[in-house]
Design a protein around this motif. Sequence first.
Motif, PDB file in Angstrom:
ATOM      1  N   ARG A  53       0.800  -1.220   0.000  1.00  0.00           N
ATOM      2  CA  ARG A  53       0.000   0.000   0.000  1.00  0.00           C
ATOM      3  C   ARG A  53       0.837   1.275   0.000  1.00  0.00           C
ATOM      4  NH1 ARG A  53      -3.102   1.298   3.975  1.00  0.00           N
ATOM      5  NH2 ARG A  53      -4.807   2.117   2.702  1.00  0.00           N
ATOM      6  N   ASP A  54       2.068   1.223   0.459  1.00  0.00           N
ATOM      7  CA  ASP A  54       2.855   2.450   0.625  1.00  0.00           C
ATOM      8  C   ASP A  54       4.173   2.409  -0.134  1.00  0.00           C
ATOM      9  OD1 ASP A  54       4.046   0.497   2.134  1.00  0.00           O
ATOM     10  OD2 ASP A  54       4.467   1.787   3.857  1.00  0.00           O
ATOM     11  N   LEU A  55       4.184   1.726  -1.284  1.00  0.00           N
ATOM     12  CA  LEU A  55       5.439   1.635  -2.035  1.00  0.00           C
ATOM     13  C   LEU A  55       5.917   3.009  -2.489  1.00  0.00           C
ATOM     14  CD1 LEU A  55       6.511  -1.050  -4.521  1.00  0.00           C
ATOM     15  CD2 LEU A  55       6.605   1.320  -5.294  1.00  0.00           C
ATOM     16  N   ASP A  56       5.017   3.869  -2.907  1.00  0.00           N
ATOM     17  CA  ASP A  56       5.402   5.193  -3.425  1.00  0.00           C
ATOM     18  C   ASP A  56       6.189   5.990  -2.401  1.00  0.00           C
ATOM     19  OD1 ASP A  56       4.090   4.516  -5.701  1.00  0.00           O
ATOM     20  OD2 ASP A  56       2.312   5.725  -5.320  1.00  0.00           O
ATOM     21  N   THR A  57       5.718   6.005  -1.165  1.00  0.00           N
ATOM     22  CA  THR A  57       6.394   6.800  -0.133  1.00  0.00           C
ATOM     23  C   THR A  57       7.548   6.034   0.517  1.00  0.00           C
ATOM     24  OG1 THR A  57       4.654   6.059   1.401  1.00  0.00           O
ATOM     25  CG2 THR A  57       4.396   8.221   0.390  1.00  0.00           C
ATOM     26  N   HIS A  58       7.405   4.712   0.655  1.00  0.00           N
ATOM     27  CA  HIS A  58       8.453   3.922   1.305  1.00  0.00           C
ATOM     28  C   HIS A  58       9.749   3.969   0.505  1.00  0.00           C
ATOM     29  CE1 HIS A  58       9.900   0.779   4.038  1.00  0.00           C
ATOM     30  NE2 HIS A  58      10.473   0.214   2.970  1.00  0.00           N
ATOM     31  N   TYR A  59       9.646   3.948  -0.843  1.00  0.00           N
ATOM     32  CA  TYR A  59      10.834   3.959  -1.691  1.00  0.00           C
ATOM     33  C   TYR A  59      11.022   5.305  -2.393  1.00  0.00           C
ATOM     34  CZ  TYR A  59      11.002  -1.087  -1.041  1.00  0.00           C
ATOM     35  OH  TYR A  59      11.086  -2.346  -0.494  1.00  0.00           O
ATOM     36  N   ALA A  60      10.520   6.369  -1.783  1.00  0.00           N
ATOM     37  CA  ALA A  60      10.615   7.694  -2.399  1.00  0.00           C
ATOM     38  C   ALA A  60      12.056   8.178  -2.515  1.00  0.00           C
ATOM     39  CB  ALA A  60       9.798   8.703  -1.604  1.00  0.00           C
ATOM     40  N   VAL A 101       5.328  12.121  -1.628  1.00  0.00           N
ATOM     41  CA  VAL A 101       6.667  11.742  -2.065  1.00  0.00           C
ATOM     42  C   VAL A 101       7.655  12.873  -1.799  1.00  0.00           C
ATOM     43  CG1 VAL A 101       8.067  11.205  -4.098  1.00  0.00           C
ATOM     44  CG2 VAL A 101       5.880  10.057  -3.755  1.00  0.00           C
ATOM     45  N   VAL A 102       7.295  14.105  -2.151  1.00  0.00           N
ATOM     46  CA  VAL A 102       8.181  15.254  -1.928  1.00  0.00           C
ATOM     47  C   VAL A 102       8.429  15.451  -0.439  1.00  0.00           C
ATOM     48  CG1 VAL A 102       8.374  17.754  -2.177  1.00  0.00           C
ATOM     49  CG2 VAL A 102       7.523  16.382  -4.077  1.00  0.00           C
ATOM     50  N   ALA A 103       7.411  15.195   0.385  1.00  0.00           N
ATOM     51  CA  ALA A 103       7.599  15.296   1.836  1.00  0.00           C
ATOM     52  C   ALA A 103       8.657  14.316   2.312  1.00  0.00           C
ATOM     53  CB  ALA A 103       6.272  15.041   2.542  1.00  0.00           C
ATOM     54  N   ARG A 104       8.685  13.132   1.759  1.00  0.00           N
ATOM     55  CA  ARG A 104       9.714  12.147   2.102  1.00  0.00           C
ATOM     56  C   ARG A 104      11.102  12.657   1.724  1.00  0.00           C
ATOM     57  NH1 ARG A 104       9.749   6.978   4.637  1.00  0.00           N
ATOM     58  NH2 ARG A 104       7.575   6.463   5.096  1.00  0.00           N
ATOM     59  N   TRP A 105      11.209  13.357   0.600  1.00  0.00           N
ATOM     60  CA  TRP A 105      12.497  13.890   0.192  1.00  0.00           C
ATOM     61  C   TRP A 105      13.029  14.900   1.209  1.00  0.00           C
ATOM     62  CZ3 TRP A 105      11.080  15.275  -5.597  1.00  0.00           C
ATOM     63  CH2 TRP A 105      10.866  14.072  -6.306  1.00  0.00           C
ATOM     64  N   SER A 106      12.125  15.643   1.826  1.00  0.00           N
ATOM     65  CA  SER A 106      12.535  16.656   2.803  1.00  0.00           C
ATOM     66  C   SER A 106      12.573  16.115   4.228  1.00  0.00           C
ATOM     67  CB  SER A 106      11.599  17.861   2.727  1.00  0.00           C
ATOM     68  OG  SER A 106      10.263  17.462   3.028  1.00  0.00           O
ATOM     69  N   GLY A 107      12.387  14.818   4.394  1.00  0.00           N
ATOM     70  CA  GLY A 107      12.480  14.215   5.722  1.00  0.00           C
ATOM     71  C   GLY A 107      11.196  14.232   6.516  1.00  0.00           C
ATOM     72  N   ARG A 108      10.103  14.647   5.933  1.00  0.00           N
ATOM     73  CA  ARG A 108       8.818  14.673   6.640  1.00  0.00           C
ATOM     74  C   ARG A 108       7.996  13.441   6.282  1.00  0.00           C
ATOM     75  NH1 ARG A 108       5.854  20.171   5.636  1.00  0.00           N
ATOM     76  NH2 ARG A 108       4.590  19.303   7.330  1.00  0.00           N
TER      77      ARG A 108
END
Length: 409
Positions: A147-154, A219-226
Amino acid sequence: MIPLALNPSDFLGEFYISFWIPTAVLGAALMIKLPTIIRLWRDPLLRAVGGLLLLACAVFVFCAPSTIARVNRLTGVPNISAPWCYSLITAYCGSCLLLIVTWRNGRSGRSAVTRRAMRWVISAYSGVIVALWVLFLLAGRHEERLRDLDTHYANTPFLREEILLYLVAHAVACLITARLIWNWVRTEGLDVWLRWGLKLLGAGYVSNLVFGATKLTAVVARWSGRNLDWLSTDLAPPVAALSAILIAVGFILPHAGQYLRDRCRFRAAHRELRPLYRLMCEASGEGVPFMLRATPELRLTRRETFIRDVLLSLARHIDTGLGARSYDAALALGHPPGRARALAAAVCVLDAVETRSRTPEPPEPAAGPDTTNLLREIGAVSRALRRCDGIEAVRARAAVPAESVAVRE
């Protein structure tokens, strides 16, 4: 006092829409369109509609978590469903653009510019699909995520680029499609059902933009550590389901609306002919045999045919002089010309039925008067027969000159 914590995941869980609901709606839209698609297979517009609906169904079938797990298990490759689902979504986006280009320009608009645009769409989105698979192969094997592949591997190399590529391709297609649809909605002269169908399609593609925006934001939030994973895992799926339902209904509505409008028109015309039909049944001693499975169009055709056949047999009993006097009488009573002609024809038909009941055949068989107008205006005559008082007033006034002449003689 117990403090209340706002949990977006729990809140959005209340609005969860199963992926099988939009799949069923899209499947219904495809089944409604399928007979026409098969019958008119050479029509590029219908092929585009069929391809889009088929791809949309495939997206929701293969993007369901249960299907993702099953595909991964059958192939033995963790996350193989990711490039497969991304490819289906990308192909769906490309088919959306192809549909709008084909639909908007129609058969007569297949210019060189249109063909070039279609080739560009096919080439660009085919290239994106190839790139998705190449990036997945370069990324190697990873832990399965349903369910969370997009954010888990961002932030994972190659998978990061793959996720970004499919989201950008999706957003571009939905943005262009929504813009073209909304421009089309403002065109004058559109059928009301088509206009509402286009509005629903536009709303569906705008919802698709919201889906892409929530995914991209997470996804962009993951890039910034959020961590805004709830946007991707809890908000995006119901938005996608709602979008699919709006798009499916947008395709169904023009077809269903036209179908219902035609059926209502046939039924209304069938009811309108009832007074004249009953009179013809009385004159002929029979009626139209009942057919249980007859369509409204067939029932109307059979009733019209029966009425015209009986009127032709009554033609030799029609008094043209009475018709002329009745028309003048109706005008004198204040009826407009169209209504006056219908009343005069109704008076003639009633007189012919009564005359035939007294003398079944004329003394000398001869061709009757011209009944072309009468046969063409059976609807107006039937409407006139609904109001007996109007017909009686015309008959009484039309009979006055004839009685006066008889007295003077």
